[in-house]
Write a protein that holds these residues in place. Structure first.
Motif, mmCIF file in Angstrom:
data_model
loop_
_atom_site.group_PDB
_atom_site.id
_atom_site.type_symbol
_atom_site.label_atom_id
_atom_site.label_comp_id
_atom_site.label_asym_id
_atom_site.label_seq_id
_atom_site.Cartn_x
_atom_site.Cartn_y
_atom_site.Cartn_z
ATOM 1 N N THR A 201 -4.869 3.899 6.716
ATOM 2 C CA THR A 201 -5.082 3.878 7.861
ATOM 3 C C THR A 201 -4.667 2.410 8.481
ATOM 4 O OG1 THR A 201 -7.254 2.561 7.471
ATOM 5 C CG2 THR A 201 -7.216 4.941 7.219
ATOM 6 N N SER B 69 -6.435 -0.259 6.450
ATOM 7 C CA SER B 69 -6.555 -0.117 4.772
ATOM 8 C C SER B 69 -5.893 -0.910 3.912
ATOM 9 C CB SER B 69 -6.359 1.583 4.541
ATOM 10 O OG SER B 69 -5.182 1.934 4.903
ATOM 11 N N ARG C 212 0.408 3.768 -3.163
ATOM 12 C CA ARG C 212 -0.360 5.130 -3.011
ATOM 13 C C ARG C 212 0.829 5.999 -3.307
ATOM 14 N NH1 ARG C 212 -5.040 5.242 -1.206
ATOM 15 N NH2 ARG C 212 -5.943 3.357 0.276
ATOM 16 N N SER D 61 -1.848 9.374 -2.469
ATOM 17 C CA SER D 61 -2.800 9.389 -1.786
ATOM 18 C C SER D 61 -2.542 8.794 -0.532
ATOM 19 C CB SER D 61 -4.010 8.535 -2.330
ATOM 20 O OG SER D 61 -3.317 7.200 -2.658
ATOM 21 N N GLU D 62 -1.244 9.204 0.023
ATOM 22 C CA GLU D 62 -0.811 8.589 1.347
ATOM 23 C C GLU D 62 -1.547 8.984 2.418
ATOM 24 O OE1 GLU D 62 2.994 9.204 -1.312
ATOM 25 O OE2 GLU D 62 0.788 10.204 -0.666
ATOM 26 N N GLU D 63 -2.326 10.068 2.605
ATOM 27 C CA GLU D 63 -3.424 10.371 3.372
ATOM 28 C C GLU D 63 -4.435 9.416 3.784
ATOM 29 O OE1 GLU D 63 -4.961 12.209 -0.333
ATOM 30 O OE2 GLU D 63 -3.204 12.016 0.623
ATOM 31 N N ASN D 64 -4.849 8.468 2.823
ATOM 32 C CA ASN D 64 -5.745 7.481 2.925
ATOM 33 C C ASN D 64 -5.426 6.371 3.670
ATOM 34 O OD1 ASN D 64 -7.535 9.241 1.337
ATOM 35 N ND2 ASN D 64 -6.938 8.394 -0.596
ATOM 36 N N GLU E 39 0.665 -1.143 -0.129
ATOM 37 C CA GLU E 39 0.096 -0.036 0.078
ATOM 38 C C GLU E 39 0.848 1.309 0.015
ATOM 39 O OE1 GLU E 39 -3.953 1.945 2.358
ATOM 40 O OE2 GLU E 39 -2.436 0.684 3.389
#
Length: 310
Positions: free
Chosen positions: A36, A39, A26, A31-34, A22
């Motif tokens: 968790t 995730s 990303r 989109s590293e802010e997504n 992941e």
């Protein structure tokens, strides 16, 4: 417009392989802010569902298998291009990425390996059928450290070990440097996408970021010319977006100096080739920018290879 220095970071292969995938994947969409705590499984499952296998090349598996039938050895030797095999007495060591195992003839034909992978990584290899498993054949997954210890104990030459052990480096460099890295075919890449990243958005500071050329001294005439060209490119990019253009269209005016993030995973064997060409210059003088990128990480690569790289 932001001007930044090139950076390089060694990324350790440890912990949850899905989280590592992941983190790599990303990078492409920034989109590293997504990310968790939970995730990664969903992210990897989505990659598999979309047949986006390139990201799954960045995690390698090492399988220790006992008593492989002669016909499977022959099948492996004829068909396999992306898996590496070493015979250690009665055991066989096979290494390769998730994708290499998934697409291999060996995975299809060796029911024991297929059962283990499906049982351990069902999001990638699918659900397993326990009735299809012959428990008489030993199958074991080894970490990099366990594999190196075993192969060292068996007195394998370093050239053999180097074929099995991967390393990953994150380069923050310009697009020209990234184009040189991706010429190394025996490696895997994940790169920031100018098709999907919209640099007019706030997450990018509403500006493009460029890498400072090492060969232009700040304040010199050449630097001023370069800086103006970068500003003109940014202005044109913004205007194209404002006129309704998509990022994949507006990127046509972006400069070679544009900052990109590039993840590179390769075996030690291939990293030695990269070091020879892009740092030592064994086939001719490397570009100054790629020398800079390699100098930032080469010592760490050598240290993490326990001296096999040089």
């Amino acid at each position: 417009m932001r001007v930044v220095e090139a950076q390089s970071e060694y990324l350790k292969h440890e912990g949850d392989p899905y989280k590592f995938i992941e983190k790599i994947g990303r990078t492409c969409y920034k989109s590293e802010e997504n990310i968790t705590d939970t995730s990664a499984v969903t992210f990897v499952g989505g990659l598999v569902k979309r047949n986006h296998w390139a990201m799954l090349e960045h995690v390698w598996l090492h399988m220790r298998i006992g008593s492989i039938e002669v016909e499977l050895h022959e099948l492996f030797d004829v068909h396999e291009k992306y898996l590496v095999k070493t015979v250690l007495g009665l055991d066989t060591i096979i290494s390769g990425s998730f994708r290499a195992f998934y697409e291999s003839h060996f995975f299809e034909e060796n029911k024991n390996v297929r059962y283990y992978l499906q049982q351990t990584y069902p999001e990638v290899f699918g659900e397993c059928d326990e009735m299809d498993f012959r428990k008489s054949v030993h199958v074991e997954e080894l970490s990099d450290e366990e594999l190196i210890k075993l192969m060292t104990h068996k007195k394998c030459k370093k050239e053999v070990i180097m074929k099995h052990i991967p390393h990953t480096v994150k380069f923050i460099c310009d697009r020209g440097v990234s184009h040189e890295f991706v010429r190394h075919r025996a490696a895997s890449f994940a790169q920031e996408s100018t098709r999907y990243c919209n640099y007019t958005k706030g997450k990018f500071g509403s500006e493009i970021t460029v890498i400072r050329p090492v060969f232009y001294e700040k304040g010199s005439k050449n630097y001023e010319i370069w800086e103006k060209a970068m500003e003109d490119a940014e202005r044109s990019y913004n205007e194209l977006i404002e006129e309704g253009g998509k990022p994949q269209e507006a990127r046509s005016v972006l400069p070679t100096s544009l900052k990109t993030e590039l993840m590179v995973t390769a075996s030690e064997e291939e990293w030695q080739h990269i070091i020879n060409l892009r740092h030592k210059g064994t086939t001719g003088a490397p570009h100054p920018q790629i020398i800079q990128s390699m100098e930032l990480v080469v010592e760490e690569l050598i240290a993490n290879s326990e001296g096999r790289l040089e």
